[in-house]
Design a protein around this motif. Sequence first.
Motif, PDB file in Angstrom:
ATOM      1  N   VAL A  24      38.691 -24.092   6.636  1.00 14.05           N
ATOM      2  CA  VAL A  24      38.043 -22.890   7.149  1.00 14.05           C
ATOM      3  C   VAL A  24      37.070 -23.284   8.261  1.00 14.05           C
ATOM      4  O   VAL A  24      36.419 -24.326   8.174  1.00 14.05           O
ATOM      5  N   CYS A  25      36.971 -22.443   9.262  1.00 13.68           N
ATOM      6  CA  CYS A  25      36.088 -22.709  10.407  1.00 13.68           C
ATOM      7  C   CYS A  25      34.620 -22.525   9.996  1.00 13.68           C
ATOM      8  O   CYS A  25      34.285 -21.535   9.349  1.00 13.68           O
ATOM      9  N   ASN A  26      33.781 -23.432  10.410  1.00 12.16           N
ATOM     10  CA  ASN A  26      32.355 -23.339  10.063  1.00 12.16           C
ATOM     11  C   ASN A  26      31.591 -22.339  10.920  1.00 12.16           C
ATOM     12  O   ASN A  26      30.394 -22.138  10.717  1.00 12.16           O
ATOM     13  N   ALA A  27      32.265 -21.704  11.870  1.00 11.98           N
ATOM     14  CA  ALA A  27      31.592 -20.617  12.595  1.00 11.98           C
ATOM     15  C   ALA A  27      32.135 -19.276  12.116  1.00 11.98           C
ATOM     16  O   ALA A  27      31.419 -18.516  11.487  1.00 11.98           O
ATOM     17  N   PRO A  42      42.047 -29.162  14.539  1.00 13.93           N
ATOM     18  CA  PRO A  42      40.805 -28.398  14.705  1.00 13.93           C
ATOM     19  C   PRO A  42      39.794 -29.221  15.491  1.00 13.93           C
ATOM     20  O   PRO A  42      40.015 -30.406  15.745  1.00 13.93           O
ATOM     21  N   ARG A  43      38.722 -28.601  15.870  1.00 10.22           N
ATOM     22  CA  ARG A  43      37.648 -29.340  16.546  1.00 10.22           C
ATOM     23  C   ARG A  43      36.652 -29.828  15.490  1.00 10.22           C
ATOM     24  O   ARG A  43      36.377 -29.126  14.522  1.00 10.22           O
ATOM     25  N   ILE A  44      36.140 -31.014  15.710  1.00  6.53           N
ATOM     26  CA  ILE A  44      35.221 -31.632  14.751  1.00  6.53           C
ATOM     27  C   ILE A  44      33.885 -31.877  15.448  1.00  6.53           C
ATOM     28  O   ILE A  44      33.842 -32.336  16.587  1.00  6.53           O
ATOM     29  N   LEU A  45      32.806 -31.544  14.743  1.00  6.24           N
ATOM     30  CA  LEU A  45      31.471 -31.825  15.278  1.00  6.24           C
ATOM     31  C   LEU A  45      30.656 -32.537  14.203  1.00  6.24           C
ATOM     32  O   LEU A  45      30.550 -32.040  13.072  1.00  6.24           O
ATOM     33  N   ASP A  46      30.104 -33.683  14.543  1.00  7.04           N
ATOM     34  CA  ASP A  46      29.160 -34.347  13.642  1.00  7.04           C
ATOM     35  C   ASP A  46      27.762 -34.008  14.120  1.00  7.04           C
ATOM     36  O   ASP A  46      27.394 -34.319  15.254  1.00  7.04           O
ATOM     37  N   PHE A  47      27.009 -33.338  13.248  1.00  6.49           N
ATOM     38  CA  PHE A  47      25.691 -32.836  13.659  1.00  6.49           C
ATOM     39  C   PHE A  47      24.692 -33.076  12.525  1.00  6.49           C
ATOM     40  O   PHE A  47      24.907 -32.615  11.396  1.00  6.49           O
ATOM     41  N   GLY A  50      24.112 -35.490  10.645  1.00  7.16           N
ATOM     42  CA  GLY A  50      24.613 -36.133   9.429  1.00  7.16           C
ATOM     43  C   GLY A  50      25.667 -35.349   8.668  1.00  7.16           C
ATOM     44  O   GLY A  50      26.080 -35.757   7.582  1.00  7.16           O
ATOM     45  N   ARG A  51      26.102 -34.231   9.220  1.00  9.65           N
ATOM     46  CA  ARG A  51      27.130 -33.463   8.526  1.00  9.65           C
ATOM     47  C   ARG A  51      28.306 -33.213   9.472  1.00  9.65           C
ATOM     48  O   ARG A  51      28.104 -33.028  10.667  1.00  9.65           O
ATOM     49  N   ARG A  52      29.499 -33.176   8.904  1.00  6.04           N
ATOM     50  CA  ARG A  52      30.686 -32.921   9.719  1.00  6.04           C
ATOM     51  C   ARG A  52      31.078 -31.442   9.612  1.00  6.04           C
ATOM     52  O   ARG A  52      31.178 -30.890   8.515  1.00  6.04           O
ATOM     53  N   PHE A  68      22.921 -21.567  11.468  1.00  9.12           N
ATOM     54  CA  PHE A  68      24.184 -21.843  10.772  1.00  9.12           C
ATOM     55  C   PHE A  68      24.254 -23.167  10.004  1.00  9.12           C
ATOM     56  O   PHE A  68      25.085 -23.319   9.119  1.00  9.12           O
ATOM     57  N   LYS A  69      23.440 -24.143  10.364  1.00 11.99           N
ATOM     58  CA  LYS A  69      23.773 -25.518   9.973  1.00 11.99           C
ATOM     59  C   LYS A  69      23.774 -25.771   8.464  1.00 11.99           C
ATOM     60  O   LYS A  69      24.504 -26.627   7.984  1.00 11.99           O
ATOM     61  N   GLY A  70      22.969 -25.068   7.696  1.00 13.83           N
ATOM     62  CA  GLY A  70      22.938 -25.325   6.252  1.00 13.83           C
ATOM     63  C   GLY A  70      23.944 -24.514   5.464  1.00 13.83           C
ATOM     64  O   GLY A  70      24.015 -24.612   4.241  1.00 13.83           O
ATOM     65  N   HIS A  71      24.720 -23.695   6.161  1.00 14.14           N
ATOM     66  CA  HIS A  71      25.656 -22.817   5.444  1.00 14.14           C
ATOM     67  C   HIS A  71      26.892 -23.584   5.008  1.00 14.14           C
ATOM     68  O   HIS A  71      27.405 -24.431   5.742  1.00 14.14           O
ATOM     69  N   LEU A  72      27.390 -23.264   3.813  1.00 10.89           N
ATOM     70  CA  LEU A  72      28.612 -23.898   3.318  1.00 10.89           C
ATOM     71  C   LEU A  72      29.757 -22.902   3.388  1.00 10.89           C
ATOM     72  O   LEU A  72      29.656 -21.798   2.849  1.00 10.89           O
ATOM     73  N   SER A  73      30.849 -23.317   4.029  1.00 11.32           N
ATOM     74  CA  SER A  73      32.027 -22.456   4.027  1.00 11.32           C
ATOM     75  C   SER A  73      32.639 -22.479   2.634  1.00 11.32           C
ATOM     76  O   SER A  73      32.274 -23.311   1.794  1.00 11.32           O
TER      77      SER A  73
END
Lengths: 506, 352
Positions: free
Chosen positions: A396-399, A420-425, A427-429, A448-453
């Motif tokens: 699932v897309c994290n956005a 898919p596109r991957i972003l390491d930000f 310490g999280r992928r 958005f960064k702390g949200h879990l899909s």
Amino acid sequence: MPRLPRSEWYDLTRDMNWDLTYVTEDEAFPPQLSNSFGVPAESWWTWDEPYKITYSEYVHNQAGKDAGLFSVNNVVSRSKIFDNLDPGWKAAIIAHYGAIAVAEYQAGIGEARMARFGRAAAWRNMAMFGTLDETRHGQLQTYFPYQALNKEPRLDWAHKAYHTNEWGIIAARHLFDDMFTANDAVSMAIQLTYTFETGFTNLQFLGMAADAMKVGDIDFGALISSIQTDEARHAQQGEPTIKVLMKEGKVDIAQNLLDRMFWRAWKLFSLLTGLSMDYYTPLEHRTHSFKEFMTEFITKQFIDQFRDFGLEKPWYWDQLLNEMEWLHHAYHLGVYYWRPTAWWSPVAGAGPAEREWLEEKYPGWNASFGKYWDVMGENIRAGHPELTLPETFPMVCNACQIPVCTPAGYAAGYLDSPLPRILDFEGRRYTFCSEPCQWVFEQSPDQFKGHLSIIDRFLGGVIQPPTIEGALAYMGLSPEEMGQDGTNYAWAFEGHPAPAAERKVG
Amino acid sequence: MTVTDPTTGGRAERPARAARAARPKPKTWSLLGEVTRRPSVYEATAAKFLYHYRREPAPFEMSPNAPINEWYLTNREGSPFTVADWEGFRDPAKLTYSDYVMVQHDRETYLDGLIDHHEATGSVQTLDPQWVEALTRVLVPWRFPLHVLQMTSLYVAQMAPSAFIVNCANFQAGDEMRRIQRLAYVTRLLANAHGEQIAATATARDPWQNEAAWQPLREACERMLGVYDWGEAFTALNLAVKPAVDAVVNDQLTALAIAHDDEFLALLLAEFDRDAARSRAWTAALVQYAIGQDPAMADVLRSWLAVHALRADAAVAGLAELFAGAPQPMAAAQVIEAAGQARARLLAACDL
């Protein structure tokens, strides 16, 4: 009626702007709830709504509208109209009620934010009508399905959906919370009222209202058209907000807010409206394809409006046009295949006549998406419908929080890579379905960064047991509610004469 | 990992249809549980509408630390004004949106008729110029503070923990706009008959911004705008500032209008007390409900009230001077006493 025309006294209802002295500007308008983007208070006071209405006119109009609507509902709810609706149309309206009804009520919270934290009295007044309007829409769109609960228990999702973690609802909640409940007043005027309501709501509501009337769903058609008349009014908060920003040289801010939400809205609309228009609406009642609707209402009419304000097409325009060719076909395949995870029963919409229409509207459809339906049809006819059901979950897309469909886009020839596109930000992928989705995330990582899909939750142990059954329970779907093939597989046998015994399987 | 269709066990038959036929038809939303009586439309279109209240890990489907998640966790979930279950609260008027616009459609029709009558008789034109002069000072600036009441009501609405409360606060905000707009209309009538300057923004804003009599009210209003705990905002608005404003505008200004033979204004202002009475009714019901759930809530509200009531009192005292300066003066003490009694009645109705 009172003799003075509105124009003679209306300005006296909207000039209540003054210099605060007992509290600071930031104390009364905290940036989290009302980002001024550096525009001085007095510049905001020039905010001028294009549509004027008084309280008195409002209650007179709205009382009349509601009286008419309840009369229609009263008659229709005693009739057999609902029972006789096409299963595809039922899928469309059950999906609509679940995704939209309670969300509209929450839009009232967003409107109330603008009505409190909007930076001019005139704006706050318009937003107050918006608050009342959205209260209306939330209540009407739960009242109508409430009246029909005894005919269709899945209509319970008109009320229940937002309390669940069903994946589509997580996606809808993520979008709408970002757009209004968890947004500041100024951003919201551009993202909710301008981008979403002026742009996309037209597509959903005008399109569905027209379709509803053709299908014979007078109740839904009357409801949706009545709602749209309110939307058309309160959506106009965006324009004057953009004008103030533009006058202050903040074109980049307005453009950025628009671009972020336009992409987000596109994703959910292709899921909700794309499927309804191109697969769920009975073929004989379709007038436009989803792509034609998008082209006419969004990429032509709405873009003309951007330009009138000095804004430009979003930077990802080519990617939008690309996705308009294929994305909702991929979503439809996914929703059908993972149908136990939906609260409505999707129809395949892939019988011979539908496929001919799809090929005409989307040349190449048979060779790309059609081949998946070939296989599913064969399995069903062979008595193995279980082979058309999922064994695992997609990423699932994290956005946008919608499954990543890049493999389908790649296989259909629309993407250069299935990955898919991957972003390491920090310490999280993170995983994204598209460049603009990654860009949306990167524009406001704190949001958005702390949200879990749902897949992050599945893999991270939040969902127990970590099985498909465990995930379905986590999504709030009881066995009776899980989506099934809306026509009981009839589509797979169309044009395929088969022995009676075999047909019984379907 | 393999899975079978949970609805069919892998068989493409029609068990769901059979199951549906056997299942009793639902009386109401599943989230409302087993009910013996079918909930009313009022209940079915508000109960459990706020999916985000006390949601884990955070109200909104964003990063748990997103700015507005933290705002709600602090000011709503974290408010000292809290009970185990807010869903049991009911508006005594039980208004849906549709009810609200129908009721106000009728009341606005009444006010349209009232205005028609007085426009036909020309009553505004024949007002005593000295009374008109007094009105520019004691009536015309009101749209500013009343707008703050509208704003704060919509803050309470966006922060309240149940839709039953949200709706009450939304409708209350609508009522404030109603009052502002009718006063704006009257202001324009006064200007047309007695001088354009009456309708100038400055005629309202200058006293609001600078005149001594209005400053305590402006302070109460601006400080209320800086209150963000939802319970304290409710207290400041509905237990302190609004009751004081309603007593002065709907009640004492009506009396002043009667003293100056201004029947039109008296009837107009008196009409607004119907709306204010609805506000008092839901306010009392909410406070009683909260105290019924947890008696400790009485002290929570009292501690906030102690702060905001003082400001409201100062506001009334400031405005009372304007009453004392009218051509047919009303003693400032009388205005102050009336506002004090109005609050006492409300607090008694609240069991506070």
